[in-house]
Motif scaffolding. Structure first.
Motif, PDB file in Angstrom:
ATOM      1  N   GLU A 163       0.822  -1.205   0.000  1.00  0.00           N
ATOM      2  CA  GLU A 163       0.000   0.000   0.000  1.00  0.00           C
ATOM      3  C   GLU A 163       0.859   1.259   0.000  1.00  0.00           C
ATOM      4  O   GLU A 163       0.551   2.242  -0.692  1.00  0.00           O
ATOM      5  CB  GLU A 163      -0.923  -0.008   1.217  1.00  0.00           C
ATOM      6  N   ARG A 164       1.945   1.248   0.753  1.00  0.00           N
ATOM      7  CA  ARG A 164       2.813   2.419   0.800  1.00  0.00           C
ATOM      8  C   ARG A 164       3.457   2.675  -0.568  1.00  0.00           C
ATOM      9  O   ARG A 164       3.540   3.812  -1.035  1.00  0.00           O
ATOM     10  CB  ARG A 164       3.883   2.216   1.873  1.00  0.00           C
ATOM     11  N   ARG A 165       3.887   1.622  -1.224  1.00  0.00           N
ATOM     12  CA  ARG A 165       4.506   1.783  -2.540  1.00  0.00           C
ATOM     13  C   ARG A 165       3.474   2.160  -3.602  1.00  0.00           C
ATOM     14  O   ARG A 165       3.773   2.939  -4.515  1.00  0.00           O
ATOM     15  CB  ARG A 165       5.234   0.494  -2.921  1.00  0.00           C
ATOM     16  N   MET A 166       2.271   1.625  -3.467  1.00  0.00           N
ATOM     17  CA  MET A 166       1.219   2.006  -4.410  1.00  0.00           C
ATOM     18  C   MET A 166       0.840   3.476  -4.246  1.00  0.00           C
ATOM     19  O   MET A 166       0.493   4.152  -5.220  1.00  0.00           O
ATOM     20  CB  MET A 166      -0.009   1.119  -4.211  1.00  0.00           C
ATOM     21  N   ASN A 167       0.912   3.981  -3.021  1.00  0.00           N
ATOM     22  CA  ASN A 167       0.644   5.407  -2.809  1.00  0.00           C
ATOM     23  C   ASN A 167       1.682   6.274  -3.512  1.00  0.00           C
ATOM     24  O   ASN A 167       1.354   7.338  -4.057  1.00  0.00           O
ATOM     25  CB  ASN A 167       0.621   5.716  -1.312  1.00  0.00           C
ATOM     26  N   LEU A 168       2.934   5.835  -3.504  1.00  0.00           N
ATOM     27  CA  LEU A 168       3.972   6.574  -4.223  1.00  0.00           C
ATOM     28  C   LEU A 168       3.691   6.584  -5.721  1.00  0.00           C
ATOM     29  O   LEU A 168       3.804   7.623  -6.387  1.00  0.00           O
ATOM     30  CB  LEU A 168       5.344   5.952  -3.948  1.00  0.00           C
ATOM     31  N   ILE A 169       3.329   5.419  -6.257  1.00  0.00           N
ATOM     32  CA  ILE A 169       3.043   5.325  -7.692  1.00  0.00           C
ATOM     33  C   ILE A 169       1.823   6.171  -8.056  1.00  0.00           C
ATOM     34  O   ILE A 169       1.829   6.918  -9.042  1.00  0.00           O
ATOM     35  CB  ILE A 169       2.825   3.855  -8.096  1.00  0.00           C
ATOM     36  N   GLY A 170       0.763   6.053  -7.253  1.00  0.00           N
ATOM     37  CA  GLY A 170      -0.438   6.838  -7.523  1.00  0.00           C
ATOM     38  C   GLY A 170      -0.186   8.332  -7.423  1.00  0.00           C
ATOM     39  O   GLY A 170      -0.749   9.121  -8.190  1.00  0.00           O
ATOM     40  N   GLY A 171       0.670   8.739  -6.493  1.00  0.00           N
ATOM     41  CA  GLY A 171       0.998  10.157  -6.376  1.00  0.00           C
ATOM     42  C   GLY A 171       1.706  10.681  -7.607  1.00  0.00           C
ATOM     43  O   GLY A 171       1.422  11.790  -8.080  1.00  0.00           O
ATOM     44  N   LEU A 172       2.641   9.892  -8.147  1.00  0.00           N
ATOM     45  CA  LEU A 172       3.339  10.310  -9.362  1.00  0.00           C
ATOM     46  C   LEU A 172       2.371  10.452 -10.527  1.00  0.00           C
ATOM     47  O   LEU A 172       2.389  11.458 -11.254  1.00  0.00           O
ATOM     48  CB  LEU A 172       4.432   9.303  -9.709  1.00  0.00           C
ATOM     49  N   LEU A 173       1.509   9.460 -10.720  1.00  0.00           N
ATOM     50  CA  LEU A 173       0.554   9.515 -11.826  1.00  0.00           C
ATOM     51  C   LEU A 173      -0.405  10.694 -11.674  1.00  0.00           C
ATOM     52  O   LEU A 173      -0.760  11.353 -12.656  1.00  0.00           O
ATOM     53  CB  LEU A 173      -0.226   8.207 -11.901  1.00  0.00           C
ATOM     54  N   GLY A 174      -0.824  10.967 -10.447  1.00  0.00           N
ATOM     55  CA  GLY A 174      -1.722  12.095 -10.219  1.00  0.00           C
ATOM     56  C   GLY A 174      -1.066  13.430 -10.532  1.00  0.00           C
ATOM     57  O   GLY A 174      -1.691  14.324 -11.116  1.00  0.00           O
ATOM     58  N   ARG A 175       0.197  13.577 -10.174  1.00  0.00           N
ATOM     59  CA  ARG A 175       0.896  14.835 -10.456  1.00  0.00           C
ATOM     60  C   ARG A 175       1.160  14.996 -11.949  1.00  0.00           C
ATOM     61  O   ARG A 175       1.097  16.109 -12.483  1.00  0.00           O
ATOM     62  CB  ARG A 175       2.202  14.892  -9.656  1.00  0.00           C
ATOM     63  N   ILE A 176       1.448  13.889 -12.631  1.00  0.00           N
ATOM     64  CA  ILE A 176       1.618  13.967 -14.091  1.00  0.00           C
ATOM     65  C   ILE A 176       0.323  14.433 -14.743  1.00  0.00           C
ATOM     66  O   ILE A 176       0.319  15.324 -15.598  1.00  0.00           O
ATOM     67  CB  ILE A 176       2.039  12.593 -14.655  1.00  0.00           C
ATOM     68  N   ARG A 177      -0.784  13.829 -14.335  1.00  0.00           N
ATOM     69  CA  ARG A 177      -2.077  14.207 -14.913  1.00  0.00           C
ATOM     70  C   ARG A 177      -2.400  15.672 -14.631  1.00  0.00           C
ATOM     71  O   ARG A 177      -2.912  16.387 -15.499  1.00  0.00           O
ATOM     72  CB  ARG A 177      -3.175  13.310 -14.350  1.00  0.00           C
ATOM     73  N   ALA A 178      -2.078  16.137 -13.426  1.00  0.00           N
ATOM     74  CA  ALA A 178      -2.353  17.531 -13.077  1.00  0.00           C
ATOM     75  C   ALA A 178      -1.549  18.485 -13.958  1.00  0.00           C
ATOM     76  O   ALA A 178      -2.067  19.513 -14.417  1.00  0.00           O
ATOM     77  CB  ALA A 178      -2.035  17.771 -11.604  1.00  0.00           C
ATOM     78  N   HIS A 179      -0.287  18.152 -14.220  1.00  0.00           N
ATOM     79  CA  HIS A 179       0.536  19.005 -15.083  1.00  0.00           C
ATOM     80  C   HIS A 179      -0.001  19.021 -16.509  1.00  0.00           C
ATOM     81  O   HIS A 179      -0.075  20.084 -17.144  1.00  0.00           O
ATOM     82  CB  HIS A 179       1.982  18.513 -15.076  1.00  0.00           C
ATOM     83  N   LEU A 180      -0.372  17.858 -17.028  1.00  0.00           N
ATOM     84  CA  LEU A 180      -0.882  17.791 -18.398  1.00  0.00           C
ATOM     85  C   LEU A 180      -2.197  18.555 -18.533  1.00  0.00           C
ATOM     86  O   LEU A 180      -2.398  19.303 -19.499  1.00  0.00           O
ATOM     87  CB  LEU A 180      -1.074  16.331 -18.814  1.00  0.00           C
ATOM     88  N   GLU A 181      -3.082  18.378 -17.573  1.00  0.00           N
ATOM     89  CA  GLU A 181      -4.366  19.072 -17.637  1.00  0.00           C
ATOM     90  C   GLU A 181      -4.187  20.579 -17.477  1.00  0.00           C
ATOM     91  O   GLU A 181      -4.861  21.367 -18.151  1.00  0.00           O
ATOM     92  CB  GLU A 181      -5.300  18.530 -16.555  1.00  0.00           C
TER      93      GLU A 181
END
Length: 218
Positions: A163-181
């Motif tokens: 769960e801790r590692r998945m949170n890191l991965i999800g955080g990266l994907l969320g920040r990428i999406r925020a920058h693109l949007e």
């Protein structure tokens, strides 16, 4: 933001430019603890590649927009200079060529309008900003992931580690999406503003028939 980027082909040259799209989601297995941890690693690699693809797209787009901006601005300088020199040369040579100066100055203004309307100069600067921001996010994620791998998880439940590692991965994907949007929203707002200004200027221009009629006759 959908666009194109350069990819290296099998022969080492540039392959056909492709759209910025999400990579296929990796196939995951979760039957054993080893498979679950391996699946997390696959997701980590997939997320990092998503970031790398976005960075490469913006860098390639920056190169194209920068080239176009420099060409347009170079033409604008040449045309404006020529339009200024022609009347002076005509006056010195006592030649009736002053009207050509207006033609070149109008062409220079057209180049400036083209650059403004299509946003070449501002677009490649936005591309640099977006690429640098995404690179910073990716580097921050890699440092956090390295710290996680170096962490002593002896005796810690497997689910907590995942769960801790998945949170890191999800955080990266969320920040990428925020920058693109965010970058796409900025581009859309700039394009709409340029289009609205162009329409307002077109409406403000007099009709051809009215332009040739003296004010006293209208």
């Amino acid at each position: 933001m959908t666009g194109s980027t350069g990819a290296v082909g099998p022969d080492g040259g540039r392959a056909r430019r492709r759209d910025l799209r999400s990579r296929p989601f990796p196939a995951l297995a979760a039957n054993t603890p080893a498979e679950r941890l391996e699946s997390v690693q696959l997701l980590r690699a997939w997320a990092e590649q998503e970031a790398e693809d976005a960075i490469e797209w913006y860098l390639e787009d920056k190169r194209l927009k920068r080239l176009g901006s420099r060409v347009i601005r170079g033409m604008m300088i040449v045309l404006a200079t020529t339009g200024t020199v022609i009347p002076l040369a005509g006056a010195a040579a006592n030649a009736d060529i002053q009207s050509w100066g207006y033609v070149f100055l109008a062409a220079a203004a057209g180049c400036k309008g083209f650059d403004y309307f299509f946003g070449l100069s501002t677009a490649w600067m936005r591309d640099i900003t977006a690429a640098q921001a995404l690179r910073g996010e990716l580097n921050e994620f890699r440092l956090a992931w390295s710290a996680e791998l170096l962490r002593d998880v002896t005796g810690e439940p497997e689910q907590s580690v995942i769960e801790r590692r998945m949170n890191l991965i999800g955080g990266l994907l969320g920040r990428i999406r925020a920058h693109l949007e965010g970058e796409t929203a900025d581009w859309t707002a700039e394009f709409r503003a340029g289009l609205q200004q162009f329409q307002e200027q077109a409406v403000a221009l007099p009709a051809p028939r009215e332009a040739g009629v003296p004010a006293a006759e209208r």
